[in-house]
Enzyme design. Structure first.
Site, PDB file in Angstrom:
ATOM      1  N   CYS A 166      14.224  -9.693 -15.347  1.00 32.76           N
ATOM      2  CA  CYS A 166      12.768  -9.691 -15.175  1.00 32.76           C
ATOM      3  C   CYS A 166      12.031  -9.585 -16.509  1.00 32.76           C
ATOM      4  O   CYS A 166      10.816  -9.752 -16.561  1.00 32.76           O
ATOM      5  CB  CYS A 166      12.359  -8.572 -14.240  1.00 32.76           C
ATOM      6  SG  CYS A 166      13.176  -8.730 -12.642  1.00 32.76           S
ATOM      7  N   ASN A 197       8.711 -10.458  -5.871  1.00 35.14           N
ATOM      8  CA  ASN A 197       9.208 -10.338  -7.250  1.00 35.14           C
ATOM      9  C   ASN A 197      10.045 -11.574  -7.582  1.00 35.14           C
ATOM     10  O   ASN A 197      11.129 -11.749  -7.044  1.00 35.14           O
ATOM     11  CB  ASN A 197      10.046  -9.054  -7.335  1.00 35.14           C
ATOM     12  CG  ASN A 197      10.699  -8.858  -8.695  1.00 35.14           C
ATOM     13  OD1 ASN A 197      10.731  -9.761  -9.520  1.00 35.14           O
ATOM     14  ND2 ASN A 197      11.240  -7.664  -8.909  1.00 35.14           N
ATOM     15  N   HIS A 248       4.819  -7.507 -14.983  1.00 40.72           N
ATOM     16  CA  HIS A 248       5.818  -8.086 -14.078  1.00 40.72           C
ATOM     17  C   HIS A 248       5.506  -7.672 -12.639  1.00 40.72           C
ATOM     18  O   HIS A 248       5.333  -6.490 -12.333  1.00 40.72           O
ATOM     19  CB  HIS A 248       7.213  -7.626 -14.504  1.00 40.72           C
ATOM     20  CG  HIS A 248       8.278  -7.934 -13.515  1.00 40.72           C
ATOM     21  ND1 HIS A 248       8.428  -9.182 -12.960  1.00 40.72           N
ATOM     22  CD2 HIS A 248       9.237  -7.153 -12.948  1.00 40.72           C
ATOM     23  CE1 HIS A 248       9.428  -9.157 -12.106  1.00 40.72           C
ATOM     24  NE2 HIS A 248       9.935  -7.938 -12.080  1.00 40.72           N
TER      25      HIS A 248
HETATM   26  N1  COA Z   1      12.177  -1.016   5.716  1.00 44.76           N
HETATM   27  C1  COA Z   1      12.122   0.171   6.335  1.00 44.76           C
HETATM   28  N2  COA Z   1      12.692   1.282   5.819  1.00 44.76           N
HETATM   29  C2  COA Z   1      13.318   1.174   4.638  1.00 44.76           C
HETATM   30  C3  COA Z   1      13.419  -0.055   3.946  1.00 44.76           C
HETATM   31  C4  COA Z   1      12.820  -1.166   4.554  1.00 44.76           C
HETATM   32  N3  COA Z   1      12.830  -2.381   3.974  1.00 44.76           N
HETATM   33  N4  COA Z   1      14.099   0.146   2.820  1.00 44.76           N
HETATM   34  C5  COA Z   1      14.433   1.434   2.776  1.00 44.76           C
HETATM   35  N5  COA Z   1      13.948   2.071   3.881  1.00 44.76           N
HETATM   36  C6  COA Z   1      14.083   3.486   4.265  1.00 44.76           C
HETATM   37  C7  COA Z   1      15.217   4.156   3.557  1.00 44.76           C
HETATM   38  O1  COA Z   1      16.427   3.954   4.240  1.00 44.76           O
HETATM   39  C8  COA Z   1      14.768   5.581   3.582  1.00 44.76           C
HETATM   40  O2  COA Z   1      15.032   6.141   4.824  1.00 44.76           O
HETATM   41  P1  COA Z   1      15.590   7.641   4.943  1.00 44.76           P
HETATM   42  O3  COA Z   1      14.483   8.494   4.392  1.00 44.76           O
HETATM   43  O4  COA Z   1      15.805   7.791   6.400  1.00 44.76           O
HETATM   44  O5  COA Z   1      16.814   7.675   4.096  1.00 44.76           O
HETATM   45  C9  COA Z   1      13.252   5.497   3.441  1.00 44.76           C
HETATM   46  O6  COA Z   1      12.914   4.163   3.828  1.00 44.76           O
HETATM   47  C10 COA Z   1      12.759   5.762   2.048  1.00 44.76           C
HETATM   48  O7  COA Z   1      13.592   5.032   1.161  1.00 44.76           O
HETATM   49  P2  COA Z   1      13.308   5.002  -0.383  1.00 44.76           P
HETATM   50  O8  COA Z   1      14.360   4.174  -1.044  1.00 44.76           O
HETATM   51  O9  COA Z   1      13.074   6.378  -0.888  1.00 44.76           O
HETATM   52  O10 COA Z   1      11.915   4.229  -0.393  1.00 44.76           O
HETATM   53  P3  COA Z   1      10.968   4.006  -1.578  1.00 44.76           P
HETATM   54  O11 COA Z   1       9.633   4.558  -1.296  1.00 44.76           O
HETATM   55  O12 COA Z   1      11.604   4.361  -2.906  1.00 44.76           O
HETATM   56  O13 COA Z   1      10.820   2.414  -1.553  1.00 44.76           O
HETATM   57  C11 COA Z   1      11.606   0.519  -2.753  1.00 44.76           C
HETATM   58  C12 COA Z   1      11.953   1.607  -1.768  1.00 44.76           C
HETATM   59  C13 COA Z   1      12.808  -0.359  -2.981  1.00 44.76           C
HETATM   60  C14 COA Z   1      10.445  -0.296  -2.177  1.00 44.76           C
HETATM   61  C15 COA Z   1      11.130   1.194  -4.076  1.00 44.76           C
HETATM   62  O14 COA Z   1      12.071   2.160  -4.465  1.00 44.76           O
HETATM   63  C16 COA Z   1      10.945   0.225  -5.177  1.00 44.76           C
HETATM   64  O15 COA Z   1      10.100  -0.655  -5.100  1.00 44.76           O
HETATM   65  N6  COA Z   1      11.686   0.404  -6.294  1.00 44.76           N
HETATM   66  C17 COA Z   1      11.604  -0.496  -7.405  1.00 44.76           C
HETATM   67  C18 COA Z   1      12.405  -1.715  -7.119  1.00 44.76           C
HETATM   68  C19 COA Z   1      12.082  -2.847  -8.040  1.00 44.76           C
HETATM   69  O16 COA Z   1      10.942  -3.111  -8.316  1.00 44.76           O
HETATM   70  N7  COA Z   1      13.111  -3.546  -8.462  1.00 44.76           N
HETATM   71  C20 COA Z   1      13.009  -4.691  -9.280  1.00 44.76           C
HETATM   72  C21 COA Z   1      12.658  -4.328 -10.644  1.00 44.76           C
HETATM   73  S1  COA Z   1      12.616  -5.732 -11.669  1.00 44.76           S
END
Ligand code: COA
Length: 319
Positions: free
Chosen positions: A111, A273, A243
């Site tokens: 990215c 993304n 980004h």
């Molecule tokens: N739909 C519904 N629930 C989901 C889910 C989805 N698509 N993905 C994860 N969950 C659940 C998890 O299992 C978790 O459940 P639990 O509490 O029962 O374990 C809960 O939602 C919270 O998960 P968590 O991973 O803490 O969520 P979050 O708020 O961190 O959001 C992302 C997850 C991936 C959206 C977030 O971490 C993110 O955007 N991170 C950056 C990723 C990124 O930008 N990557 C590319 C960089 S170039």
């Protein structure tokens, strides 16, 4: 001499996949995805490829710049999802557009790829080696996505963006990039050809929380660093092109900097993304709809797998 962006272009696949469609594939919902990421839909390739999208974006950028393909001396293609391993995607684009005089190579910086290509192009121009450079970010991340993993498949999309840089007089801005390979496991992909065992699907794997925390800390840091290195004040930046990974990340970056969120344009709601393509797609859209104007100072900031992150400044000199 410094490199000036003198034309932009972009291309996204025809097929739109919205959150509703994803919620029929994995256990998720439109509400969850919008709330946690800001993403509403993404484009996914059908007959398009990384090279075909890059070719279209490159043609548009050259037409916008009024530069012929024969004038291009260097093509830098940022991608992690090229059609084939050999030849490189930049060479394939060269063939398609007829840039017969160009040297071509790919950049794998995920990215941060477009920003890395931008800095590389600036370095070649500053050294007096090349004057006219085409930089492209193009990705078909859908090929690397595990469509059964709700933690990643909701985030990514396909697309391409391109910009032409021309050497000119004027202020030279220094870009700043960083990498921390020790945190590489936070976002990795072994690829189907190299997968290490039965448990390794070869698709992208990510620790979402770690990547989120990395981004909201490092991106404001590197923005401050690049502003300081270039003796530029936060208020002097008209637009921050960050980004397009997640709305919450961008909002947090703006807040940590104490900058107006209105200066952080976003299109992640439309495309998700798109890795190395996200910055040039947004740039090209903002140029097309007349948002960016001559005299604007733009800050580009990227982050992603590596882990890598960085920022650069561009002065907009075209009408
Ligand atoms: N739909 C519904 N629930 C989901 C889910 C989805 N698509 N993905 C994860 N969950 C659940 C998890 O299992 C978790 O459940 P639990 O509490 O029962 O374990 C809960 O939602 C919270 O998960 P968590 O991973 O803490 O969520 P979050 O708020 O961190 O959001 C992302 C997850 C991936 C959206 C977030 O971490 C993110 O955007 N991170 C950056 C990723 C990124 O930008 N990557 C590319 C960089 S170039």
């Amino acid at each position: 001499m410094t490199g000036r962006i003198c034309g932009t272009g972009f291309c996204v696949p025809k097929r739109v996949v919205d959150n509703e469609e994803l919620s029929r594939m994995v256990e998720t919902s439109d509400e969850w995805i919008r709330e946690r990421t800001g993403i509403a839909k993404r484009r996914i390739i059908t007959e398009e490829t990384t090279v075909s999208m890059a070719t279209e974006a490159a043609k548009q950028a050259l037409a916008d710049a009024g530069i012929s393909a024969e004038q291009v001396e260097l093509i830098l293609m940022a991608t992690i999802s090229s059609n084939v391993i050999l030849p490189c995607a930049a060479c394939e684009v060269q063939k398609e557009i007829g840039a017969v005089n160009a040297v071509c190579f790919d950049i794998n910086a995920a990215c941060c790829g477009f920003l890395t290509a931008y800095q590389t192009a600036q370095a070649y121009i500053a050294a007096g080696i090349y004057q006219t450079i085409l930089i492209i970010g193009s990705e078909s991340l859908s090929k690397l996505t595990d469509w059964t993993d709700r933690g990643t498949c909701i985030l990514f999309g396909d697309g391409a963006g391109a910009a032409v840089l021309n050497a000119g007089e004027g202020e030279r801005f220094q870009s700043i990039l960083h990498s921390d390979g020790s945190r590489g496991e936070a976002l990795s992909c072994s690829g189907k050809h190299w997968k290490s065992g039965e448990e390794d699907t070869g698709f992208m794997k990510m620790d979402g929380r770690e990547v989120f925390q990395f981004a909201v800390k490092r991106v404001p840091e590197v923005i401050r660093e690049v502003l300081e290195a270039n003796h530029c004040k936060l208020e002097e930046i008209d637009y921050f092109i960050v980004h397009q990974a997640n709305r919450r990340i961008i909002e947090s970056v703006a807040k940590r900097l104490g900058a107006d969120i209105g200066k952080f344009p976003m299109n992640l709601q439309e495309y998700g993304n798109t890795s190395s393509a996200s910055i040039p797609i947004l740039l090209a859209e903002l140029r097309k709809n007349g948002t960016i104007k001559k005299g604007n100072r733009i800050l580009l900031a990227g982050f992603g797998a590596g882990l890598s992150w960085g920022a650069g400044i561009a002065e907009w000199t075209i009408e």
